[in-house]
Enzyme design. Structure first.
Site, mmCIF file in Angstrom:
data_model
loop_
_atom_site.group_PDB
_atom_site.id
_atom_site.type_symbol
_atom_site.label_atom_id
_atom_site.label_comp_id
_atom_site.label_asym_id
_atom_site.label_seq_id
_atom_site.Cartn_x
_atom_site.Cartn_y
_atom_site.Cartn_z
ATOM 1 C CG HIS A 89 29.132 -70.787 36.764
ATOM 2 N ND1 HIS A 89 30.321 -71.323 36.325
ATOM 3 C CD2 HIS A 89 29.258 -70.649 38.104
ATOM 4 C CE1 HIS A 89 31.133 -71.501 37.343
ATOM 5 N NE2 HIS A 89 30.517 -71.101 38.441
ATOM 6 C CD GLU A 93 27.791 -63.841 42.458
ATOM 7 O OE1 GLU A 93 27.801 -63.673 43.677
ATOM 8 O OE2 GLU A 93 28.044 -64.915 41.911
ATOM 9 C CG ASP A 94 31.716 -63.189 40.545
ATOM 10 O OD1 ASP A 94 30.942 -62.777 41.429
ATOM 11 O OD2 ASP A 94 32.160 -64.346 40.508
ATOM 12 C CG ASP A 279 27.973 -104.335 54.507
ATOM 13 O OD1 ASP A 279 28.662 -103.895 55.441
ATOM 14 O OD2 ASP A 279 26.807 -103.997 54.298
#
Length: 743
Positions: A89, A93-94, A279
């Site tokens: 993923h 981009e990297d 609760d």
């Protein structure tokens, strides 16, 4: 040194392979060899692409996509394609790897999902300076919903791992990411039915946005753990015997504590301490039943529970007949358990439990070809209806990215109510919806012609807020009645979208009429109407767009006589210069600098936000406003989450100076307790005499029930000073409560 490097490399390689094998184990032993080969290819490519890259924590970057893949497979139960996409993923981009490379090696489907997941710094070429980049990125992510649901599921896994490892980034970055998570991603996980992820995201975000309260609640939960477990066993053991003796195949009965964030929310909303949150846990009964017996078995369990323990008549929630639109289906009831404590009991089947925890992920998995398909189930319809509403909202090109995120959060991520038409058809709308929302939900033309409604046979106006279970009949006329005021009445994204479309169409029609009027007027005076003359009129009447000018002409807001017409055409525009008043020049620079450093700068002017009144010692951040300079907010300000998530690019670090504080700051304290003779006098004496604190305002009133409450505005020097003052006031009486008031 070479030996040490070798040892480090071997340790890294060993840990990497260990995590990869865990991922394969989560995928299951029965996966075909070609599928495993694809996962291995993705792993090798990701490891090679990210080689030598480290995260902020110092660990190898490849551990992050491996962890995201493990969450997708191990915690959400997704398959091989999702694992491959999670591993890859970040590579586009990297690294130097392109989408074309991905498509060539793994096919178009994987490339399409990776494209939806790829984080980019700018999405569109023309991003307005007031538009949040985060919002643009989120908009792109949402646009992929219609293409493949796994995009958003893997994105949530990515966000969850980032939150789990958020400790290694700067404080300012922590605050931004945590606020964005709380504002968008946790509600999104809730809306998609991913309960386990939603709860963890909320708790992790809360840990960074309000660390003191988070720590206080987590410590108290740990301290009460044994007592809570004893009580749960005391409740469950006899119930389990009764259910088994009735012949029900019970898969599991367990008690689950409320999340830290939900406990904090209850404490804040009800103004109660931790000890009064009774609760704090729920009992979950999971019955193992075939699909056709699920509802009947759940009702049998309810019958036995309500026979054993007295039920709260108004607290039965039936999501078996009408599941929530995130697919959630169950029976909820509240019963009076041992020692007179109210206990919530959740009843659902094994399949319902899977959907309750994994929501859209379980839905996707079953629809993608599981042996237990969900075709024609209410959950199936619920998801599809919600996704259709999302797609309809996303197709509205008139919405900016920020407006889209706001609409998505309020209309599509909120809780729902269920309403009925006079014929008995069920309609689900977001909580807070109005009669006008209901009209547009039936049909766009019904909404446009709506003049009112009957709710439970009573006439109500368009802005009437509907309640769960209402029977609604819409009253219409022959003509469209849409006005801009309707945008303030409706709450749902669908209604707003349709109203904007109608208004836009009407404005286009009016603008066309206005243009024809101007052309006719110019012909009457033997003049030519063209772009040059339009420019003169726009400048004279201060319009930027021709359509707006034409609309005003058609509406009669601009009236042109022959004299006005020729005056505008013959007018010469003089040069204008910007003059700065000597009186105002340099005022900001001469301001006395208080005790806050903005970024690294000691000289930037600022003002303290009135919504939270920060004082020295509070966690703070700076926010660049439009026209009002830098505002300083507390990190737990009521508006912080929205500002940090929607306008993160306008947030700058801010810190209190460490060289002492000579200035006092205004804040508000809330006080309440048992009314007693002279109590107000003692409190004011402590404030003004004992602590020598200046009071700017006081408002204390006695109530009919023997209590009093009020608010006091005081000037204090820092957080420690405030805490000392509050402790002194608390010491005046056994039953007195003092807290800082968020204004």
């Amino acid at each position: 040194m070479a030996l040490l490097q070798g040892e480090v490399y071997e340790a890294y390689r060993s840990e990497l392979l260990k995590r990869y094998r865990i991922l394969l184990t989560s995928l299951g032993k029965d996966q075909p060899k070609d599928k495993i080969k694809t996962v291995r290819a993705a792993f090798d490519l990701a490891a090679k692409a990210h080689a030598g890259t480290l995260r902020k924590s110092g660990e190898p970057y490849i551990f992050h996509p491996l962890a995201v893949a493990q969450i997708a497979v191990g915690e959400l139960g997704l398959g091989v394609t999702s694992a491959v996409c999670a591993l890859l993923h970040d590579v586009v981009e990297d690294t130097e790897i392109t989408l074309e490379d991905i498509e060539h090696k793994f096919g178009p489907k994987v490339a399409q999902i990776i494209d939806g997941l790829t984080k980019i710094s700018t999405v569109f070429e023309n991003v307005d300076k007031d538009t949040s980049i985060q919002a643009e990125n989120f908009k792109k992510m949402l646009l992929t919903l219609g293409e493949d649901l796994r995009v958003i599921l893997i994105k949530l896994c990515d966000r969850l791992h980032n939150m789990r490892t958020l400790g290694s980034v700067s404080e300012n970055t922590k605050l931004k990411i945590a606020s964005e998570t709380m504002y968008i991603y946790a509600p999104l996980a809730h809306r998609l039915g991913l309960n386990a992820i939603k709860v963890e995201l909320e708790d992790l975000a809360f840990k960074f946005t309000d660390p003191l309260m988070y720590k206080d609640i987590s410590v108290k939960l740990a301290e009460t753990k044994n007592a809570r477990q004893r009580y749960i066993r005391e409740f469950i053991d006899p119930l389990k015997e009764e259910l088994e003796s009735a012949g029900l195949n019970i898969s599991e009965i367990k008690g689950r504590p409320k999340s830290i964030y939900s406990i904090a929310q209850k404490m804040q909303k009800q103004h109660i301490p931790f000890e009064e949150v009774y609760d704090g846990f729920a009992i979950r009964v999971i019955v193992d039943s075939p699909l056709h017996l699920e509802k009947a078995d759940c009702w049998k369990v309810y019958s036995i529970v309500s026979d054993m323990y007295r039920s709260h008549s108004s607290r039965l929630r039936d999501w078996l007949s009408h599941p929530k639109s995130n697919g959630y289906s169950a029976l909820h009831t509240t019963v009076l358990g041992p020692k007179g404590r109210w206990v919530e009991v959740q009843i659902r089947s094994k399949r319902m439990d899977d959907i309750a925890e994994r929501g859209l992920a379980a839905h996707w998995r079953y629809k993608a070809g599981s042996n237990e398909p969900l075709a024609n189930t209410p959950q199936d319809d619920a998801f599809d209806n919600w996704l259709n509403a999302v797609k309809e909202t996303l197709t509205n090109n008139d919405l900016s990215a920020l407006d889209l995120v706001s609409e998505f959060r309020t209309s599509l991520l909120g809780e729902e109510i269920y309403l009925f038409t006079p014929k008995g058809d069920v309609k689900a709308l977001s909580n807070g919806a109005t009669a006008l929302d209901f009209a547009f939900n039936i049909h766009t033309e019904v909404g446009k012609k709506c003049i009112g409604a009957k709710v439970n046979n009573k006439l109500v106006p368009l802005h009437h807020v509907l309640k769960n279970g209402d029977i609604v009949e819409i009253l219409t006329t022959q003509k469209d009645r849409v006005t801009r005021d309707w945008l303030e009445i409706v709450k749902t994204a669908r209604a707003k979208s349709k109203i904007r479309e109608a208004l836009k169409a009407e404005r286009t029609k009016k603008a066309t009429q206005g243009k024809l009027l101007m052309e006719r007027l110019f012909r009457k005076h033997n003049l030519v109407w063209n772009d040059q003359t339009l420019g003169k009129f726009l400048k004279h009447f201060h319009y930027h767009v021709g359509a707006e000018f034409y609309h005003s002409v058609a509406e009669g807001h601009i009236r042109l006589t022959r004299q006005i017409l020729f005056d505008i055409l013959e007018k010469k525009s003089p040069d204008s210069t910007l003059k700065i008043s000597p009186k105002s020049a340099g005022t900001a620079a001469k301001k006395k600098q208080p005790a806050i450093v903005i970024g690294e700068d000691y000289e930037l002017p600022y003002s303290l936000a009135k919504c939270c009144n920060p004082v020295p010692g509070d966690g703070i951040f700076g926010f660049v406003t439009v026209g009002e300079g830098i505002k300083i907010h507390r990190t737990n300000c009521p508006n912080a989450t929205r500002l940090l998530s929607q306008y993160g690019y306008r947030v700058i670090p801010a810190n209190w100076r460490g060289d002492g504080y000579q200035k006092s700051f205004e804040t508000m304290i809330s006080i309440r307790g048992i009314d007693d003779v002279g109590i107000v006098s003692r409190v004011t004496e402590i404030i003004s005499k004992d602590m020598e604190v200046n009071m700017r305002g006081i408002n204390i009133e006695a109530n009919d029930d023997g209590t009093f409450d009020g608010k006091i505005r005081v000037m204090i020097y820092d957080l420690l000073h405030l805490e000392q003052l509050m402790d002194k006031i608390k010491a005046t009486h056994k039953y007195i409560e003092v807290s800082r008031e968020d204004q």
